[in-house]
Scaffold this active site. Structure first.
Site, PDB file in Angstrom:
ATOM      1  N   HIS A  72     -13.380   1.173 -78.855  1.00  0.00           N
ATOM      2  CA  HIS A  72     -11.975   0.760 -78.940  1.00  0.00           C
ATOM      3  C   HIS A  72     -11.277   0.938 -77.595  1.00  0.00           C
ATOM      4  O   HIS A  72     -11.431   1.964 -76.947  1.00  0.00           O
ATOM      5  CB  HIS A  72     -11.233   1.609 -79.980  1.00  0.00           C
ATOM      6  CG  HIS A  72     -11.583   1.258 -81.390  1.00  0.00           C
ATOM      7  ND1 HIS A  72     -10.827   1.659 -82.463  1.00  0.00           N
ATOM      8  CD2 HIS A  72     -12.606   0.541 -81.900  1.00  0.00           C
ATOM      9  CE1 HIS A  72     -11.371   1.195 -83.577  1.00  0.00           C
ATOM     10  NE2 HIS A  72     -12.457   0.518 -83.263  1.00  0.00           N
ATOM     11  N   TYR A 201      -1.476   4.324 -85.977  1.00  0.00           N
ATOM     12  CA  TYR A 201      -0.768   5.562 -86.338  1.00  0.00           C
ATOM     13  C   TYR A 201       0.663   5.162 -86.694  1.00  0.00           C
ATOM     14  O   TYR A 201       1.406   4.708 -85.822  1.00  0.00           O
ATOM     15  CB  TYR A 201      -0.736   6.531 -85.160  1.00  0.00           C
ATOM     16  CG  TYR A 201      -2.068   7.181 -84.818  1.00  0.00           C
ATOM     17  CD1 TYR A 201      -3.047   6.506 -84.098  1.00  0.00           C
ATOM     18  CD2 TYR A 201      -2.334   8.495 -85.213  1.00  0.00           C
ATOM     19  CE1 TYR A 201      -4.255   7.117 -83.789  1.00  0.00           C
ATOM     20  CE2 TYR A 201      -3.543   9.115 -84.903  1.00  0.00           C
ATOM     21  CZ  TYR A 201      -4.495   8.416 -84.191  1.00  0.00           C
ATOM     22  OH  TYR A 201      -5.685   9.025 -83.886  1.00  0.00           O
ATOM     23  N   PRO A 293      -5.753  16.978 -87.308  1.00  0.00           N
ATOM     24  CA  PRO A 293      -6.563  15.807 -86.937  1.00  0.00           C
ATOM     25  C   PRO A 293      -5.818  14.690 -86.216  1.00  0.00           C
ATOM     26  O   PRO A 293      -6.451  13.743 -85.748  1.00  0.00           O
ATOM     27  CB  PRO A 293      -7.109  15.308 -88.282  1.00  0.00           C
ATOM     28  CG  PRO A 293      -6.219  15.891 -89.317  1.00  0.00           C
ATOM     29  CD  PRO A 293      -5.677  17.164 -88.761  1.00  0.00           C
ATOM     30  N   LYS A 297      -9.367  15.297 -82.131  1.00  0.00           N
ATOM     31  CA  LYS A 297     -10.034  16.138 -81.133  1.00  0.00           C
ATOM     32  C   LYS A 297     -11.106  17.085 -81.694  1.00  0.00           C
ATOM     33  O   LYS A 297     -11.916  17.621 -80.927  1.00  0.00           O
ATOM     34  CB  LYS A 297      -8.981  17.000 -80.407  1.00  0.00           C
ATOM     35  CG  LYS A 297      -8.073  16.208 -79.515  1.00  0.00           C
ATOM     36  CD  LYS A 297      -8.758  15.869 -78.195  1.00  0.00           C
ATOM     37  CE  LYS A 297      -8.065  14.769 -77.456  1.00  0.00           C
ATOM     38  NZ  LYS A 297      -8.738  13.493 -77.456  1.00  0.00           N
ATOM     39  N   TYR A 385      -5.788  11.288 -75.114  1.00  0.00           N
ATOM     40  CA  TYR A 385      -6.517  10.733 -76.256  1.00  0.00           C
ATOM     41  C   TYR A 385      -7.980  10.460 -75.891  1.00  0.00           C
ATOM     42  O   TYR A 385      -8.893  10.762 -76.655  1.00  0.00           O
ATOM     43  CB  TYR A 385      -5.833   9.447 -76.751  1.00  0.00           C
ATOM     44  CG  TYR A 385      -6.219   9.098 -78.177  1.00  0.00           C
ATOM     45  CD1 TYR A 385      -5.393   9.414 -79.253  1.00  0.00           C
ATOM     46  CD2 TYR A 385      -7.440   8.475 -78.454  1.00  0.00           C
ATOM     47  CE1 TYR A 385      -5.757   9.122 -80.552  1.00  0.00           C
ATOM     48  CE2 TYR A 385      -7.814   8.182 -79.750  1.00  0.00           C
ATOM     49  CZ  TYR A 385      -6.974   8.508 -80.793  1.00  0.00           C
ATOM     50  OH  TYR A 385      -7.353   8.225 -82.082  1.00  0.00           O
TER      51      TYR A 385
HETATM   52  P1  FAD Z   1     -18.515  22.495 -88.758  1.00  0.00           P
HETATM   53  O1  FAD Z   1     -18.722  21.042 -88.691  1.00  0.00           O
HETATM   54  O2  FAD Z   1     -17.574  23.053 -89.768  1.00  0.00           O
HETATM   55  O3  FAD Z   1     -19.959  23.148 -88.954  1.00  0.00           O
HETATM   56  C1  FAD Z   1     -20.141  24.490 -89.306  1.00  0.00           C
HETATM   57  C2  FAD Z   1     -21.429  24.619 -90.094  1.00  0.00           C
HETATM   58  O4  FAD Z   1     -21.694  25.983 -90.345  1.00  0.00           O
HETATM   59  C3  FAD Z   1     -21.337  23.935 -91.456  1.00  0.00           C
HETATM   60  O5  FAD Z   1     -22.406  23.066 -91.621  1.00  0.00           O
HETATM   61  C4  FAD Z   1     -21.359  25.107 -92.446  1.00  0.00           C
HETATM   62  O6  FAD Z   1     -21.998  24.750 -93.655  1.00  0.00           O
HETATM   63  C5  FAD Z   1     -22.128  26.135 -91.672  1.00  0.00           C
HETATM   64  N1  FAD Z   1     -21.884  27.523 -92.074  1.00  0.00           N
HETATM   65  C6  FAD Z   1     -20.705  28.099 -92.451  1.00  0.00           C
HETATM   66  N2  FAD Z   1     -20.886  29.401 -92.706  1.00  0.00           N
HETATM   67  C7  FAD Z   1     -22.191  29.667 -92.490  1.00  0.00           C
HETATM   68  C8  FAD Z   1     -22.981  30.845 -92.579  1.00  0.00           C
HETATM   69  N3  FAD Z   1     -22.442  32.013 -92.968  1.00  0.00           N
HETATM   70  N4  FAD Z   1     -24.280  30.771 -92.302  1.00  0.00           N
HETATM   71  C9  FAD Z   1     -24.846  29.596 -91.907  1.00  0.00           C
HETATM   72  N5  FAD Z   1     -24.145  28.445 -91.799  1.00  0.00           N
HETATM   73  C10 FAD Z   1     -22.831  28.484 -92.081  1.00  0.00           C
HETATM   74  N6  FAD Z   1     -11.302  16.374 -87.160  1.00  0.00           N
HETATM   75  C11 FAD Z   1     -10.802  15.250 -86.699  1.00  0.00           C
HETATM   76  O7  FAD Z   1     -10.671  15.119 -85.491  1.00  0.00           O
HETATM   77  N7  FAD Z   1     -10.458  14.216 -87.549  1.00  0.00           N
HETATM   78  C12 FAD Z   1     -10.599  14.327 -88.907  1.00  0.00           C
HETATM   79  O8  FAD Z   1     -10.283  13.407 -89.642  1.00  0.00           O
HETATM   80  C13 FAD Z   1     -11.086  15.504 -89.418  1.00  0.00           C
HETATM   81  N8  FAD Z   1     -11.221  15.681 -90.761  1.00  0.00           N
HETATM   82  C14 FAD Z   1     -11.680  16.868 -91.217  1.00  0.00           C
HETATM   83  C15 FAD Z   1     -11.791  17.057 -92.590  1.00  0.00           C
HETATM   84  C16 FAD Z   1     -12.220  18.291 -93.102  1.00  0.00           C
HETATM   85  C17 FAD Z   1     -12.301  18.494 -94.606  1.00  0.00           C
HETATM   86  C18 FAD Z   1     -12.557  19.342 -92.202  1.00  0.00           C
HETATM   87  C19 FAD Z   1     -13.013  20.692 -92.733  1.00  0.00           C
HETATM   88  C20 FAD Z   1     -12.476  19.118 -90.824  1.00  0.00           C
HETATM   89  C21 FAD Z   1     -12.033  17.907 -90.324  1.00  0.00           C
HETATM   90  N9  FAD Z   1     -11.924  17.682 -88.954  1.00  0.00           N
HETATM   91  C22 FAD Z   1     -11.446  16.535 -88.495  1.00  0.00           C
HETATM   92  C23 FAD Z   1     -12.338  18.652 -87.972  1.00  0.00           C
HETATM   93  C24 FAD Z   1     -13.771  18.391 -87.455  1.00  0.00           C
HETATM   94  O9  FAD Z   1     -14.537  17.812 -88.454  1.00  0.00           O
HETATM   95  C25 FAD Z   1     -14.305  19.724 -86.976  1.00  0.00           C
HETATM   96  O10 FAD Z   1     -13.544  20.093 -85.841  1.00  0.00           O
HETATM   97  C26 FAD Z   1     -15.809  19.739 -86.654  1.00  0.00           C
HETATM   98  O11 FAD Z   1     -16.541  19.648 -87.834  1.00  0.00           O
HETATM   99  C27 FAD Z   1     -16.166  21.032 -85.924  1.00  0.00           C
HETATM  100  O12 FAD Z   1     -17.552  21.158 -85.807  1.00  0.00           O
HETATM  101  P2  FAD Z   1     -18.266  22.567 -85.869  1.00  0.00           P
HETATM  102  O13 FAD Z   1     -19.697  22.301 -85.587  1.00  0.00           O
HETATM  103  O14 FAD Z   1     -17.524  23.530 -85.042  1.00  0.00           O
HETATM  104  O15 FAD Z   1     -18.039  23.094 -87.354  1.00  0.00           O
HETATM  105  C1  PHB Z   2     -10.840   9.115 -88.665  1.00  0.00           C
HETATM  106  O1  PHB Z   2     -11.292   7.974 -88.464  1.00  0.00           O
HETATM  107  O2  PHB Z   2     -11.262   9.834 -89.593  1.00  0.00           O
HETATM  108  C2  PHB Z   2      -9.743   9.631 -87.819  1.00  0.00           C
HETATM  109  C3  PHB Z   2      -9.315   8.880 -86.734  1.00  0.00           C
HETATM  110  C4  PHB Z   2      -8.286   9.363 -85.935  1.00  0.00           C
HETATM  111  C5  PHB Z   2      -7.692  10.570 -86.232  1.00  0.00           C
HETATM  112  C6  PHB Z   2      -8.129  11.326 -87.302  1.00  0.00           C
HETATM  113  C7  PHB Z   2      -9.154  10.845 -88.110  1.00  0.00           C
HETATM  114  O3  PHB Z   2      -6.662  11.014 -85.451  1.00  0.00           O
END
Ligand code: FAD
Ligand code: PHB
Length: 390
Positions: A72, A201, A293, A297, A385
């Protein structure tokens, strides 16, 4: 069992770190609480900064991303019943974003790890961390009905916001900075072709709405809702009617509608725990920081932390150089705080706050009009962004 770097959590942070270290010849074991199908299907973020794309491609896990990711060149801010486009390449020396679901990134990294033969244990439980203040940390955990002990040089806490690793750091060492927002997002995935080729947005008096996508046949949409809202309070018809209202403008644009494949409510929070290192334990991604979100980021910060720590560990194992490890927290936090500010700013500019008065509303409208009219203001939004390189 023994390894050099034990990684807790197979989200974007843990899998990327494992991949980068494995490629550099550093042994890792990844421990994940959930099953493989669960982590590969969990719908979350969708936007990759240019730097994240470059990291994935450079690490040899970007083939499908390059084939299927949707590149995009901008976003639309919609307010005053009109769309206003922010063009990224012309404001950021050619930088862009790519829409590619987080679970696709996770699938690609899991596939690469399994192909490499490096250990990745799913469905581990009762993870207990010991010895991070000394030279020989270890992790005890349960797996496949047995009790295991993993000895290692370092532990990477990549276990998300609700994981166990952050809790190992004594409260006297850790400083937490936090905001919760008085609203949440209701997100849906719909089997409908995206009705526009960039994200929209929308600021609206009934609340924020976001149009996004996952593929040429799947649309992703979000609505601002009260913080304690239950997803089942929203029938599909109610969701589509509300989306139509919030996107309505002079141009008659509306998202295409189709069967809703998935529905969920996500809370909105800003959170940073500092420092991101304690002895031989390093925190990465959501284990250390959360952003709302609105700035897209979350996944990018998780991948960025993995890159910074992988470089530091490579220097340490290559030549005994500890500087990168000692500087990890400071280096990661500089980028984290830029993203924290940007995400808070986008959230503040675009949402309705309960109890908003006319003063607050006028400030929001003035800010939106300025952002799309001033090249300087638009450049600031665009460079954050696509990922600020500072
Ligand atoms: P995570 O992806 O959370 O990975 C952590 C992993 O550790 C998981 O697989 C979990 O199962 C595992 N774990 C937890 N505890 C333990 C343990 N004790 N032992 C072993 N494993 C464990 N960001 C955006 O920018 N846009 C969005 O639309 C957006 N939507 C989101 C929706 C939801 C419901 C959530 C929760 C987050 C969202 N985020 C979004 C944020 C983004 O997805 C996270 O910032 C990203 O997943 C971070 O990655 P990570 O690897 O740090 O953590
Ligand atoms: C998404 O596609 O899930 C999405 C895109 C932009 C955002 C948050 C979520 O700021």
């Amino acid at each position: 069992m023994r390894t050099q770097v034990a990684i807790v959590g197979a989200g974007p942070a843990g899998l990327m770190l494992g991949h980068l270290l494995q490629r550099a010849g550093i042994d890792t074991v990844v421990l994940e609480a959930r099953s493989r199908p669960y982590i590969e299907q969990r719908v979350r973020a969708g936007v990759l900064e240019q730097g994240s794309v470059d990291l994935l491609v450079g690490a040899g896990v970007g083939d499908r991303l390059q084939r299927e990711g949707l590149v995009h060149d901008g976003i639309e801010l919609r307010f005053d019943r009109r769309g206003h486009r922010i063009d990224f390449p012309s404001l950021t020396q050619g930088r862009r974003i790519t829409v590619y679901g987080q679970q696709e990134v996770v699938k690609d990294l899991v596939a690469a790890r399994i192909a490499s033969g490096a250990p990745l244990h799913f469905e581990v439980s009762d993870v207990r961390i010991a010895g991070v203040e000394g030279d020989s940390p270890s992790i005890r955990f349960r797996h496949a009905g047995g009790e295991e002990t993993l000895a290692c040089d370092f532990i990477a806490g990549c276990d998300g916001f609700h994981g166990v690793c952050r809790g190992v750091i004594p409260a006297s060492v850790l400083t937490v900075h936090e905001r919760t927002y008085p609203f949440a997002w209701l997100g849906i995935l719909a089997n409908a072709a995206p009705a526009h080729d960039e994200l929209i947005y929308a600021h609206h008096e009934r609340g924020f709405a976001l149009f996004s996508m996952r593929s040429p046949t799947v649309t992703r949409l979000y609505l601002q809702v009260p913080p304690d809202e239950e997803a089942h309070a929203w029938s599909d018809d109610r969701i589509w009617a509300e989306l139509r209202r919030r996107f309505q403008g002079e141009d008659g644009w509306a998202p295409h509608e189709g069967p809703v494949l998935e529905k969920g409510v996500t809370g909105m929070r800003s959170f940073v725990a500092e420092p991101m290192r304690f002895g031989r334990l390093f925190l990465l991604g959501d284990a250390a920081h959360i952003v709302p979100p609105t700035g897209a980021k979350g996944m990018n910060l998780a991948l960025g932390d993995a890159r910074v720590l992988a470089e530091a560990l490579q220097a340490f194992y290559g030549s005994g150089d500890k500087e990168g490890l000692d500087g990890y927290s400071e280096r990661a936090l500089a980028r984290v705080w830029r993203a924290e500010h940007f995400s808070w700013w986008m959230t503040s500019m675009l949402h309705r706050f309960p109890g908003d008065d006319s003063f607050h509303h006028r400030l929001q409208m003035s800010q939106l009009r300025y952002v799309v009219a001033s090249r300087a203001a638009a450049t600031s939004l665009a460079e954050n962004y696509v990922g600020w390189q500072g």
